[in-house]
Design an enzyme around this catalytic site. Structure first.
Site, PDB file in Angstrom:
ATOM      1  N   SER A 140       0.682  -1.099   0.006  1.00 23.08           N
ATOM      2  CA  SER A 140      -0.035  -0.195  -0.155  1.00 23.08           C
ATOM      3  C   SER A 140       0.969   1.299  -0.229  1.00 23.08           C
ATOM      4  O   SER A 140       1.984   1.238   0.568  1.00 23.08           O
ATOM      5  CB  SER A 140      -0.892   0.173   1.146  1.00 23.08           C
ATOM      6  OG  SER A 140      -1.397   1.270   1.371  1.00 23.08           O
ATOM      7  N   TYR A 153      -3.080  -1.023  10.151  1.00 25.61           N
ATOM      8  CA  TYR A 153      -2.993  -1.274   8.736  1.00 25.61           C
ATOM      9  C   TYR A 153      -1.409  -0.886   7.886  1.00 25.61           C
ATOM     10  O   TYR A 153      -0.965  -1.746   7.363  1.00 25.61           O
ATOM     11  CB  TYR A 153      -4.072  -0.562   7.870  1.00 25.61           C
ATOM     12  CG  TYR A 153      -4.089  -0.657   6.220  1.00 25.61           C
ATOM     13  CD1 TYR A 153      -4.403  -1.829   5.758  1.00 25.61           C
ATOM     14  CD2 TYR A 153      -3.464   0.380   5.592  1.00 25.61           C
ATOM     15  CE1 TYR A 153      -4.439  -1.969   4.526  1.00 25.61           C
ATOM     16  CE2 TYR A 153      -3.396   0.236   4.028  1.00 25.61           C
ATOM     17  CZ  TYR A 153      -4.045  -0.993   3.585  1.00 25.61           C
ATOM     18  OH  TYR A 153      -4.129  -1.143   2.344  1.00 25.61           O
TER      19      TYR A 153
END
Length: 250
Positions: A140, A153
């Site tokens: 990400s 995350y």
């Protein structure tokens, strides 16, 4: 010898679905693995309708090592050795740091980091035996830039980048490349759900306007990069972080 087998985790929707379709078009026999059995079945049927080979592998939680081992065994039996692995399955989440309970932290790491570890360990012996393999980890862009309210995350995805770099050094002599794609702001069902819940700090269109190329990413953008990284032509590309983000991170 039949088609090379490619395993795509989280292949039932969004980026994973696009990657599954693209790799099938590239000539791989694709195993579509997903926690959602119906989604895996649907994507496999879409691929078959186009005349390509696909196997649905549904109901698999990548954080469960026994389920992963069983799934890889089924893929190997149906399609042959797994020579391409795309670790795409993952979960997201938004929480203030002090509200992240230990159970949530552990679950995030289990899915986003231990999942790829388990899947990779299960298939690498096939690649070593073949003297050829391709591993692509979908991380990400938030792991590059940081993102408030997503500490759990971001930490898991940053770990995946480090995992990629270290493993590339170890597996390079075996003919196996390991790379990571950190997508930036891709228009997926997961993103739209976050928009509906007011978690993006603005609409998708607002953020697209802040992106240098003035649009959100598309799942096909990630699939195109993945297509190159798993090709024979990409044999000299390993340990790399290939940002596909419209210029949001450089």
């Amino acid at each position: 010898m039949g088609l090379r087998a490619a395993l795509v985790t989280g292949g039932g929707s969004g980026i994973g679905r696009a990657i599954s379709h693209r790799l099938a078009e590239d000539g791989f026999a694709v195993a579509v693995l997903d926690l959602n059995s119906e989604a895996a079945q649907q994507v496999a049927e879409e691929i078959r309708t186009k005349g390509h080979e696909a196997l649905p592998v549904g109901g698999v939680n990548v954080s469960d090592r026994a389920q992963v081992a069983d799934a890889v065994g089924r893929v190997r039996e149906a399609l042959g050795p797994v020579l391409v692995l795309v670790n795409n399955a993952g979960m997201t989440g938004y929480k203030r740091f002090l509200n992240i309970k230990p159970e949530l932290w552990e679950r995030m790491l289990a899915v986003n980091l231990t999942g790829p570890f388990s899947c990779t360990q299960e298939v690498v012996p096939d690649m070593v035996a073949a003297g050829w393999g391709r591993i692509v980890n979908i991380s990400s862009s938030s792991a590059q830039s940081g993102q408030q309210y997503m500490t759990h995350y971001v930490a898991s995805k940053a770990g995946l980048i480090g995992f990629t770099k270290a493993l590339a050094l170890e597996l390079g002599p075996e003919g196996i490349t390991v790379n990571t794609i950190p997508p930036g702001f891709v228009d997926t069902p997961m993103l739209r759900e976050s928009e509906e819940r007011g978690l993006l700090g603005g609409t998708v269109d607002h953020h697209a306007g802040l992106t240098p190329v003035r649009r959100p990413g598309r799942p096909g953008d990630i699939a195109a990069a993945c297509s190159f990284l798993v090709s024979d032509e990409a044999g000299y590309v390993t340990g790399q972080v290939i940002g596909v983000n419209g210029g949001r991170n450089t």
